[in-house]
Each structure stands twice: as structure tokens, then as C-alpha cells.
Scaffold this active site. Structure first.
Site, mmCIF file in Angstrom:
data_model
loop_
_atom_site.group_PDB
_atom_site.id
_atom_site.type_symbol
_atom_site.label_atom_id
_atom_site.label_comp_id
_atom_site.label_asym_id
_atom_site.label_seq_id
_atom_site.Cartn_x
_atom_site.Cartn_y
_atom_site.Cartn_z
ATOM 1 N N ASP A 169 0.835 -1.204 0.000
ATOM 2 C CA ASP A 169 0.000 0.000 0.000
ATOM 3 C C ASP A 169 0.871 1.255 0.000
ATOM 4 O O ASP A 169 1.997 1.217 -0.489
ATOM 5 C CB ASP A 169 -0.939 -0.032 1.216
ATOM 6 C CG ASP A 169 -2.312 0.525 0.902
ATOM 7 O OD1 ASP A 169 -2.392 1.716 0.563
ATOM 8 O OD2 ASP A 169 -3.298 -0.214 0.990
ATOM 9 N N HIS A 178 -4.058 6.296 2.552
ATOM 10 C CA HIS A 178 -4.665 5.043 2.090
ATOM 11 C C HIS A 178 -4.157 3.831 2.858
ATOM 12 O O HIS A 178 -4.933 2.991 3.319
ATOM 13 C CB HIS A 178 -4.388 4.904 0.590
ATOM 14 C CG HIS A 178 -5.108 3.810 -0.103
ATOM 15 N ND1 HIS A 178 -4.649 2.503 -0.129
ATOM 16 C CD2 HIS A 178 -6.247 3.805 -0.842
ATOM 17 C CE1 HIS A 178 -5.477 1.761 -0.834
ATOM 18 N NE2 HIS A 178 -6.451 2.521 -1.280
ATOM 19 N N SER A 198 -10.792 -0.861 -2.276
ATOM 20 C CA SER A 198 -9.626 -0.796 -1.391
ATOM 21 C C SER A 198 -10.027 -0.949 0.064
ATOM 22 O O SER A 198 -9.243 -1.415 0.885
ATOM 23 C CB SER A 198 -8.900 0.539 -1.561
ATOM 24 O OG SER A 198 -8.092 0.546 -2.697
#
Length: 760
Positions: free
Chosen positions: A141, A190, A517
């Protein structure tokens, strides 16, 4: 509407140009060195020095040791391959070498909870078991925040007693934005969000400016996290992704979570995620993938290799709204995660079409959409602006506006957070707002603070979630299942912007975002939960347990049925005791690849085993792969016919009996032989055959049924969907594993700077 379409078309062109700046290697100078992956399959048996071998190969092609050293980026050791900077001619020479499976350009891929775990029935009472501490989830990630209360990081060794066991970072292109950290630290938010969703600690009082207040927790708070930072402000390079897989395998993680993917289909031996996940599978590691955010279009699903778990995104029973109140008393409720409080104060209301920035070449037909740079600040400053499309709010904000009311019907099932007071109402309500503006001398409005409402329709698969069929192997159903991925709150990096505007200066510890995600780490956490309880189970067995125990999703809400939700919504509690599992190993997947057209030479390189043999390389259906679901792709105009062989393994009580139940739709028939299975020991295997038949069909959309193995005491039920649908043999043959579809570029509204929808 025609002019709006032209505007969007121009934006597509701009997006395509930006895409090519990163990905269109063919346009570059042939003598310019670009990063490529030289993939050579599995690590050879016996003594083998990856670094020495790869340096020697580069020296032979480039002509000198110094050139080889300068060119080499990564030398992969858990499998055989390396990444290096090569010219077109050097790529050609490596491609023709014996032992090289594929030379892959360094494509740039993109990044594809207080309430969500409870919604799927996985309450706090179910988690916290001691074995969870033995499980490590590796995430590929954007990195993670080192000192967040939910995901505090301690750099240490794998399998230690610490919660967060470490982080690595990779950047083969050596591209850095001014906001990027040259470390495992997360500047995008994220990675912090996904890792805390999977295995974050329990933290009470978490919220986004008071919205969604509650106790934030990951699926398995007792598990540990290893972060492999492969994504940056520009995206995620494939060479870095493979390097991270290489390290994760060597580090000994138990589950790998990958919330990213390509926007176009790649063959299995060209897809870095499929390659890395294959070698992870060989080492007993399950890879959980996001399905992609290119829905609701068919054939848009990403990460479709059968040895991975592909996760769609669905809603939970919570949605975020914000009300717009006009000066005449009309109230309109719209979607928005609105964190701004105007305290009921009204402001002048203006239509975007009345605020064109003529100096920038705008006109009312453009400014009506409030596109950034096309708004007249003299007319917008201090006002709320009504806009006739969904945008990110920056057009109004940069022109000095107070807030924005946007009218758009394209997105109706999830909300964005904005850098200013904003809400998105329906197009029909927008007509009423515009009428009020045009018929009132001094129109005014205000936007109220966001509210949390109950969504009684949940769960349903959200519109952006990518759909099947599988673009490479139509007889493997993808996605595999669905998990919460809409309006999910989780930890966030305070240095990352909290809204869709990447220049938003505010700082938050928790954020609410949507995407596959977000659903992927839910499945990763569930897989870790099953792994903790059954450490000896294979990746395929864990995947099977999650799929066959999934909660049914209402088909009436989805015209594309299993192409949207796969086997159903994850149910981690039930997955602990599936009764039966569909297991598979490397040999099964090798046989599958042989039927996808890969020859013995390539297979031996992939496996590192010279005894591997493909008895047939004629492309054909994948009906005999021991998969937990059934997909029958029928050529247009042909009869429905498929015979599937499957084997189930007893993981329930030693003495158990199962009877098959079948459901089907009008138009085809399912038969199973035998219809009764009897087991006397744990681990015992039994095989059966599923025959799907029916008349000739043409232009038929997906239709489906199921088979369910039910134990005699009704304690265990292992359900598998059976789908039937039409395909065309051209222009992209469903049985040609090398066929490629061109990238599809869709509306870029609300896209983050690296092309991700709402940072998902």
C-alpha cells in the site's frame, strides 16, 4: 447535455494524455532505459545466488559489470527474476533468452471502521482470541502512520511480540512528489486506512469531525501488520509490487492484502500481482485483492487469478447526508460527508452558469458545472454556488465561494467528503433549485452539518465496484465475494488531506472513504481470523471457507447477480466452521495454466520443477479446477453444457454425512452425482460431478443457481453459486489467455491526483 458530453470527452483526452506520460513506453526513445521486470519463474532448486545470477545476465547483455550494477533495481529472491533499466533492444534480447518467462514493462497501477464489522455480524465478542497474535497481515500500500493510536508502528522482526512488526518502501522509478516521504511513512492516508481496517487496535471515540462516532477497530485487533510501501503520489509501479511480494514471502507473513490493480486485463504471466500471489500461494500465503473501481461495467473486474481472493465492495446500514435549505424554506437532502458547520446562516445563492470566467475561456455552458479554473471569483466570492454536475468543490473554493450544492444522478449510493460545505442532490431537485434562483430576486441558501442515516437497503454492491465476467478465464467466477467498502471510517495519516481535494490543509486522525480498497482489508482480516483458528489450512482452504459460508446477497438488487457479489458477503464467524472445503494446491493451478495455453517449458520455469508437464496446451474451459464456485460461459448460439469435477475435504466432525441441495433458474438444469457424501475422518476427501445443461441460448445475460452441501444435522452448509451466461468468440476470445482488451477511460470527476476514486 451534448455540450456536457463534449466537456467530459475533452477531460477523457486529458486523462489519457496523463496516463500515457506514465505508461506509454512505446512512445519513448528506443535507446532510453526504462524499468522492466525480467520474470523467470520459481527459484531454482539447490544452491542459487539470485544477485550473482541476475548481475551476470545483465553483464552479458549490457556489456560491462558497471553497466549491470547501474541498471539493476531489484534482484528477487523468493522467486526468480529481477528489475532493471533496459533499452528496447535489451528487452528484446532478454525476451529471447532461454529461462525467461516474460519481460514486463514497469506499468504504473493505481490504488483501487466503527460500524462495518458489526454490520456483517462480526462483533467485538468474536475477536481477540489469543491465536490472532500469531498471524501477520502484510499490506502492499502507501505505507502507514508510525505513531497512530490505532496502528502504532514498531520496527522489529517478523513473528515478534510487537503489534506492528515493521515496514519497507520501494520506488523503482525514483519519482517523488514534494508530499512524499522517502520512508515507510504514509503521506497519502490510504495505507493507514487499509491496515487499521484489517487489524487496527480498538480505539473508542473515533470519528470524522463528529460523524460516525464510535469505537474504531480492525477485524483482528490481535493480529500484527507488516507494511510494504509500493504506492506513491503517482501510483504503484509493478517492479515495486513484485519486490514487496518477494520480501513478504521471505518475511513469513500469513496473509497479503493488496488494495490496488490495473485498469485493463493482463495475462497471468504479465500481471505482477498474479505472479507474486502465485509464489505466495506456493509458500502457504493467501493474497486478498480488491476487485477494482471501474463498475458497474461488465468485464471490468481486476485481480482475477484463481489463486487469489477477489473482493467486491458493498454497503453497510449507514449513509451520510447533508441538507441544503433555500431561502424559501425548501429543504433538499443530498449525499455528503459534510464536516462544516454554517450554524444555519444563509448566504447568497448563485448558479454556476452566471459565474463564467471569460478570461479563462469559459462560458455559461462550462461554468454551470463549476469546473476548477472556470469560475468567476468576482461573482462567486462569499456565495453558495449551485452546480449542475458532481465535482470536487475546488472550482467553487478557489473562486472564494462559501459552499456548493451539486445536482447529479450518476452517483447515488455513496458519499464524498469535500473541502468546503457541500452536498449532492438529485437532478430533479436541482431543477427546483435552479428555478428558485432564476425566479427570485435575492436567492439565499445554507448547507447543514452532515448527518448519519440508516440505510435499510443494505447490503448491496455499490455502483463503482468492478464487475465480472472474468476477462481472461470466463469459467472462473470473479469477484469471489463482497465485503463492506462504502463510507468506511478508519485511521488516517494527519499529513494527508482529508477530502477529495488533495490540497485540503486540514488534518484528521480518522477518515471516511469508499472503494474496493476498503472492502479488501475486510476480507484480509477475515482470512487472518480463519488462519489463526486453522494455522494448517492452505490458502485455497481459507478462501473456500470464506466463500462457501458467505451470507447471501439479495439478487433482486443486482441485475448482474454474481458478477457483482460473487458468493455473497463475508461472514467471518461462519467461516471458522465451513464443514467442507474445496482445497487446491500448486499442481491444480499448474494444470489450470496448461489449459490456458501455457506450454511445458514455461510451466517448468514458473514452478522451478523440471518434472512439470503439460499433457495438453490446447486452450479450453477450466471446469476441473477445484474452485468453490461454478461459472459456465456459453458461446452465443450454442446449447448450455458443462461438466465440472470437484473434490471436497472434510474439516468438520470425523463422522459426518452431507446431502446436496440444488437451486436453479428457468432455462437450465443442474444435476449432481453422487448426491450424498459420507465421511469417517477429518481430512477425508470425496469427489463429485456437477452437470449443467440447457437449450441453445443467444444474447442471454447472467442467470444463476447454486449447489449446497448440507450436513445431516444441518449444522454445516457449504454453498457454491452456479452461473450461466453468453459470450462471443470474437473479438476477444474467452478461451484465449493472451487476449488483451484496451484500457477504458471513464469520467474523471472526483478522481484523486493519481487516478483513484476518492482515495480508494
Amino acid at each position: 447535455m451534448a455540450k456536457k458530453g463534449l466537456m467530459i470527452s475533452r477531460l477523457y483526452s486529458m486523462l489519457f494524455a496523463a496516463f500515457c506520460l506514465i505508461n506509454c513506453h512505446a512512445a519513448a526513445d528506443a535507446n532510453e532505459r526504462k524499468v522492466h521486470i525480467v520474470y523467470m519463474g520459481d527459484r531454482p532448486k539447490g544452491e542459487f545466488s539470485a544477485a550473482t545470477t541476475h548481475h551476470s545476465m545483465l553483464k552479458g547483455v549490457l556489456g560491462s559489470a558497471s553497466s549491470a550494477k547501474k541498471s539493476l533495481i531489484y534482484s528477487y529472491g523468493s522467486f526468480n527474476g529481477f528489475a532493471a533499466k533496459l533499452t528496447d533492444e535489451e528487452v528484446r534480447r532478454f525476451s529471447e533468452m532461454d529461462g525467461v518467462v516474460r519481460v514486463i514493462p514497469n506499468h504504473i497501477l493505481k490504488l483501487h471502521t466503527t460500524r462495518s464489522w458489526d454490520f456483517i455480524g462480526f462483533t467485538q465478542d468474536a475477536v481477540g482470541a489469543k491465536p490472532e497474535g500469531d498471524v501477520v497481515i502484510g499490506l502492499l500500500d502507501t505505507g502507514k502512520l508510525m505513531n497512530h493510536t490505532q496502528t502504532a508502528m514498531v520496527l522489529t522482526k517478523i513473528k515478534s511480540s510487537h503489534k506492528i512488526i515493521g515496514g519497507r518502501y520501494y520506488n523503482s522509478e525514483n519519482w517523488y512528489d514534494e508530499t512524499d516521504f522517502k520512508s515507510p511513512r504514509d503521506s497519502e492516508g490510504h495505507g493507514t486506512h487499509t491496515s487499521s481496517t484489517a487489524a487496527g487496535d480498538k480505539v473508542p471515540g473515533a470519528s470524522y469531525y463528529g460523524l460516525a462516532n464510535g469505537t474504531a477497530r480492525g477485524g483482528v485487533p490481535g493480529a500484527r501488520i507488516a507494511m510494504y510501501k509500493v504506492c506513491w503520489s503517482f501510483g504503484c509501479a509493478t517492479a515495486d509490487i513484485l519486490a514487496a511480494f518477494d520480501d513478504a514471502i521471505a518475511d513469513g507473513v500469513d496473509v497479503i492484502s493488496v488494495s490496488l490493480g490495473a485498469d485493463w486485463p493482463l495475462a497471468y504471466d504479465e500481471d505482477p500481482i498474479a505472479i507474486g500471489a502465485f509464489h505466495a500461494m506456493k509458500n502457504g500465503i493467501l493474497t486478498s485483492n480488491s476487485a477494482g473501481n471501474s463498475g458497474p461495467w461488465p468485464y471490468s473486474v481486476s485481480n482475477y487469478a484463481p489463486w487469489t481472493l477477489t473482493v467486491a465492495a458493498s454497503t453497510i446500514d449507514r449513509k451520510f447526508v447533508a441538507k441544503a435549505v433555500l431561502g424559501n424554506g425548501q429543504v433538499f437532502t443530498g449525499l455528503s460527508i459534510n464536516s462544516f458547520e454554517l450554524h444555519g446562516k444563509s448566504f447568497p445563492l448563485i448558479w454556476g452558469g452566471h459565474a463564467a470566467n471569460y478570461s479563462a475561456g469559459a462560458s455559461p455552458d462550462i461554468s454551470r458545472y463549476c469546473i476548477t479554473g472556470f469560475m468567476n471569483s468576482y461573482k462567486v466570492e462569499g456565495k453558495i454556488v449551485f452546480c449542475e454536475t458532481l465535482w470536487d468543490g475546488t472550482g467553487v473554493l478557489q473562486a472564494g465561494g462559501v459552499g456548493t450544492i451539486m445536482a447529479d444522478d450518476e452517483i447515488t449510493d455513496f458519499a464524498f467528503n469535500y473541502p468546503l460545505p457541500a452536498t449532492q442532490i438529485s437532478a430533479s431537485d436541482g431543477e427546483k433549485v435552479l428555478d428558485y434562483i432564476k425566479t427570485t430576486e435575492n436567492p439565499t441558501a445554507t448547507i447543514l452539518l452532515g448527518e448519519t442515516w440508516t440505510d435499510y437497503m443494505a447490503p448491496y454492491v455499490v455502483s463503482f465496484s468492478s464487475r465480472g465476467p472474468n476477462p481472461i478465464t470466463p469459467d472462473i467466477l470473479k469477484p469471489d465475494l463482497t465485503a463492506p467498502g462504502v463510507d468506511i471510517i478508519a485511521a488516517w495519516s494527519p499529513v494527508a488531506p482529508p477530502s477529495v481535494d488533495w490540497e485540503d490543509p486540514r488534518s484528521v486522525d480518522y477518515n471516511i472513504i469508499s472503494g474496493t480498497s476498503m472492502s479488501c482489508p475486510h476480507a484480509s482480516g477475515a482470512a487472518a481470523y480463519v488462519k489463526a483458528a486453522h494455522p494448517d489450512w492452505s490458502p485455497a482452504a481459507i478462501k473456500s471457507a470464506l466463500m462457501t459460508t458467505a451470507t447471501l446477497v439479495d439478487p433482486k438488487k443486482h441485475e448482474d447477480l454474481e458478477f457483482a457479489y460473487g458468493s455473497g458477503q463475508i461472514n467471518p464467524t461462519r467461516a471458522l466452521s465451513p464443514g467442507l472445503v474445496y482445497d487446491a494446491n500448486e499442481t491444480d493451478y499448474i494444470n489450470f495454466l496448461c489449459k490456458q495455453g501455457y506450454n511445458t517449458t514455461t510451466i517448468r520455469l514458473i514452478t522451478g520443477d523440471n518434472s512439470s508437464v503439460c499433457t495438453s496446451t490446447t486452450p479450453g474451459p477450466a471446469w476441473d479446477l477445484n474452485y468453490p464456485s461454478f461459472s459456465l460461459a456459453v458461446l452465443d448460439g450454442q446449447p448450455i453444457y458443462g461438466v465440472f469435477t470437484r473434490t471436497v475435504t472434510n474439516v468438520g466432525p470425523p463422522n459426518s454425512n452431507y446431502t446436496v441441495w440444488m437451486t436453479t433458474q428457468r432455462g437450465f438444469t443442474i444435476s449432481v452425482e453422487p448426491q450424498f457424501l459420507s465421511f469417517s475422518t477429518v481430512g477425508e476427501k470425496k469427489s463429485f460431478t456437477v452437470r449443467v445443461t440447457g437449450p441453445k441460448i443467444s444474447q442471454q445475460p447472467i442467470t444463476s443457481g447454486s449447489i449446497v452441501w448440507v450436513s445431516s444435522d444441518y449444522k454445516y452448509m457449504a454453498r457454491s453459486p452456479v452461473v450461466v451466461y453468453n459470450v462471443l468468440p470474437t473479438p476477444y476470445s474467452p478461451y484465449d489467455s493472451k487476449s488483451q482488451r484496451k484500457p477504458t477511460f471513464r469520467r474523471p470527476s472526483m478522481y484523486h491526483k493519481n487516478g483513484i476514486l476518492g482515495r480508494n
